[in-house]
Design a protein around this motif. Structure first.
Motif, short mmCIF file in Angstrom:
data_model
loop_
_atom_site.label_atom_id
_atom_site.label_comp_id
_atom_site.label_asym_id
_atom_site.label_seq_id
_atom_site.Cartn_x
_atom_site.Cartn_y
_atom_site.Cartn_z
N ALA A 83 62.97 41.88 27.92
CA ALA A 83 61.96 43.72 27.59
C ALA A 83 61.28 44.66 28.72
O ALA A 83 61.71 45.14 29.24
CB ALA A 83 61.21 43.38 27.03
N ALA A 84 61.33 44.01 29.75
CA ALA A 84 61.12 44.11 31.22
C ALA A 84 61.68 44.84 31.79
O ALA A 84 61.48 45.56 32.69
CB ALA A 84 59.83 43.82 31.95
N ALA A 85 63.38 43.45 32.16
CA ALA A 85 64.56 43.87 32.57
C ALA A 85 65.06 45.34 31.97
O ALA A 85 65.20 46.46 32.64
CB ALA A 85 65.35 43.00 32.81
N ASN A 86 64.64 45.67 31.05
CA ASN A 86 65.27 46.38 30.20
C ASN A 86 64.46 48.40 30.18
O ASN A 86 64.58 49.08 30.39
CB ASN A 86 65.78 46.78 28.41
CG ASN A 86 66.02 46.06 27.75
OD1 ASN A 86 67.06 46.44 28.21
ND2 ASN A 86 66.36 45.54 27.13
N VAL A 87 63.16 48.11 30.03
CA VAL A 87 62.03 49.18 30.97
C VAL A 87 63.39 49.64 32.30
O VAL A 87 63.32 50.74 32.52
CB VAL A 87 60.72 48.68 31.37
CG1 VAL A 87 60.39 49.48 32.13
CG2 VAL A 87 60.21 48.21 30.09
N VAL A 88 63.12 49.16 33.37
CA VAL A 88 63.98 48.97 34.54
C VAL A 88 64.77 49.74 34.37
O VAL A 88 65.50 50.72 34.86
CB VAL A 88 63.68 47.75 35.76
CG1 VAL A 88 64.11 47.97 36.73
CG2 VAL A 88 62.67 47.21 35.75
N LYS B 85 59.01 35.39 35.35
CA LYS B 85 59.76 36.35 35.85
C LYS B 85 59.13 37.98 35.15
O LYS B 85 59.79 38.20 35.95
CB LYS B 85 61.38 35.98 34.44
CG LYS B 85 62.51 35.34 35.36
CD LYS B 85 63.79 35.26 34.35
CE LYS B 85 64.71 33.79 34.78
NZ LYS B 85 65.18 33.81 33.55
N PHE B 86 58.54 37.77 34.01
CA PHE B 86 57.96 38.83 33.77
C PHE B 86 57.42 39.83 34.77
O PHE B 86 57.28 40.47 34.78
CB PHE B 86 57.28 38.57 32.55
CG PHE B 86 56.17 39.66 31.66
CD1 PHE B 86 56.75 40.66 31.57
CD2 PHE B 86 54.71 39.30 31.77
CE1 PHE B 86 55.47 41.69 31.77
CE2 PHE B 86 54.12 40.07 31.25
CZ PHE B 86 54.23 41.70 31.01
N GLN B 87 56.28 38.30 34.61
CA GLN B 87 55.61 39.13 36.28
C GLN B 87 56.20 39.57 37.29
O GLN B 87 55.72 40.55 37.95
CB GLN B 87 54.22 37.78 36.34
CG GLN B 87 53.51 37.56 34.93
CD GLN B 87 52.53 38.13 34.50
OE1 GLN B 87 52.75 39.61 34.77
NE2 GLN B 87 51.89 38.12 33.24
N LYS B 88 57.17 38.81 37.67
CA LYS B 88 57.94 39.04 38.73
C LYS B 88 58.08 40.85 38.89
O LYS B 88 58.21 41.60 40.06
CB LYS B 88 58.51 38.60 39.24
CG LYS B 88 59.17 38.60 40.44
CD LYS B 88 60.06 37.03 41.34
CE LYS B 88 61.01 37.08 42.65
NZ LYS B 88 62.62 37.72 42.37
N ILE B 89 59.08 41.03 37.84
CA ILE B 89 59.80 42.38 37.27
C ILE B 89 58.52 43.26 37.44
O ILE B 89 58.82 44.28 38.19
CB ILE B 89 60.23 42.80 35.74
CG1 ILE B 89 62.10 41.06 36.37
CG2 ILE B 89 60.73 43.57 35.84
CD1 ILE B 89 62.62 41.11 34.81
N ARG B 90 57.86 43.12 36.57
CA ARG B 90 56.42 44.45 36.76
C ARG B 90 55.92 44.68 37.93
O ARG B 90 55.98 45.59 38.24
CB ARG B 90 55.43 43.44 35.82
CG ARG B 90 54.52 43.61 35.25
CD ARG B 90 53.56 43.16 34.38
NE ARG B 90 52.23 43.90 34.08
CZ ARG B 90 51.32 42.86 33.66
NH1 ARG B 90 51.11 41.55 33.76
NH2 ARG B 90 49.97 43.86 33.98
N LYS B 91 56.08 43.67 38.88
CA LYS B 91 55.33 43.73 40.40
C LYS B 91 56.24 44.69 41.24
O LYS B 91 55.55 45.45 41.72
CB LYS B 91 54.95 42.81 40.74
CG LYS B 91 53.95 42.10 41.85
CD LYS B 91 53.21 40.98 42.01
CE LYS B 91 52.34 41.44 43.42
NZ LYS B 91 52.33 40.61 44.27
#
Ligand code: FE
Ligand code: FE
Ligand code: ZN
Length: 269
Positions: free
Chosen positions: A10-15, A44-50
């Motif tokens: 989901a976070a990757a999709n946001v990007v 992974k989620f935290q990394k993308i977000r950061k």
């Protein structure tokens, strides 16, 4: 945004959508189940977000939860869900969790508000970092949270009001009878007078299929509804609101949302 494929995806999709925040459901929005994310996935989620400098994230509690209910089973379920999901989303470092205050289904707004307060008190310890947001509602059926005063009563009643904020849904307030099209300034000063603008933590940006004051909750894509693009742009650009996170809940898929975000960015230039 759907998290059926996991929170990292989901976070990757946001990007990919060139956005910088997201709203996720804290569990199945129309049921009760949830997945436990592996440590690897959370990392992974935290990394993308950061790495992508996401703004505050928002979790949305399921629609199946009614914290105002006088029916024992319904109420116990709602108490469990809000308690578990506040803890689960807080553990993920999500900044805000929003829920629909509930429907009193005949017992009256006052009794409904009381139930919500008791439900929040058993869910909020006061040691969380997450803020629990009450959503402004359209007032369909016996919904609670149609007026700023009602939301204020809930916040004032709980043991930890400092953990409670507000999420303003543009479709809902319009359909509830707050005229954000012709009198945005007036609506915001009313919000400030009753609740205080500092409590406003998030905006659900939606157009409305239903007319002003209809108390009906049907979201439209931006510019295709009764609120219209111009008024929604004014909401986004308002000095008191422009730094807030905005979340689209328009009836579109990911590709449609990407285009909608693109269009809004163009117009805001
Ligand atoms: Fe909502
Ligand atoms: Fe909403
Ligand atoms: Zn809605």
């Amino acid at each position: 945004m759907s998290i059926a494929d996991g929170i990292a995806k989901a976070a990757a999709n946001v990007v990919k959508m060139e956005a910088n925040t997201m709203q996720i459901f804290s569990r199945n929005p129309r049921g009760s189940g949830y997945k436990n994310y592996s440590a690897d996935e959370v990392e992974k989620f935290q990394k993308i977000r950061k790495e992508n400098h996401f703004g505050p994230l928002l979790a949305h509690a399921p629609y199946t939860m009614n914290l105002a209910s006088a029916q024992e089973k319904v109420y116990e379920f709602a108490c469990m869900v809000i308690r578990e999901d506040i803890a689960r989303m807080d553990a993920l470092g999500i900044e805000n969790i929003v829920f629909h205050p509930g429907s009193h289904t005949g017992i009256g707004a006052e009794a409904g508000v009381k139930n919500i307060i008791v439900g929040l008190n058993q869910a909020i310890t006061g040691n969380e970092s997450i803020t629990v947001l009450l959503e402004t509602m359209s007032g369909k059926g016996t919904e609670i949270g149609v007026t700023f005063e009602e939301l204020k009563k809930i916040r004032d009643g709980v043991e930890h009001p400092e953990r409670i904020g507000i999420c303003l849904d543009t479709c809902h307030v319009f359909s509830a009878g707050y005229d954000i099209v012709n009198n945005l300034e007036g609506v915001l000063s009313e919000f400030d007078r009753v609740l205080g603008l500092e409590l406003l933590k998030a905006i659900h940006l939606n157009d409305s299929m239903m007319p002003f004051g209809s108390h009906k909750d049907r979201h439209a894509t931006i510019g295709s509804g009764e609120i219209g693009l111009e008024a929604l742009l004014k909401v986004m650009e308002h000095p008191a609101l422009r730094e807030l996170p905005f979340y689209l809940e328009t009836p579109l898929d990911d590709a449609g949302h990407r285009d909608e975000i693109q269009m809004l960015k163009e117009k805001l230039k």
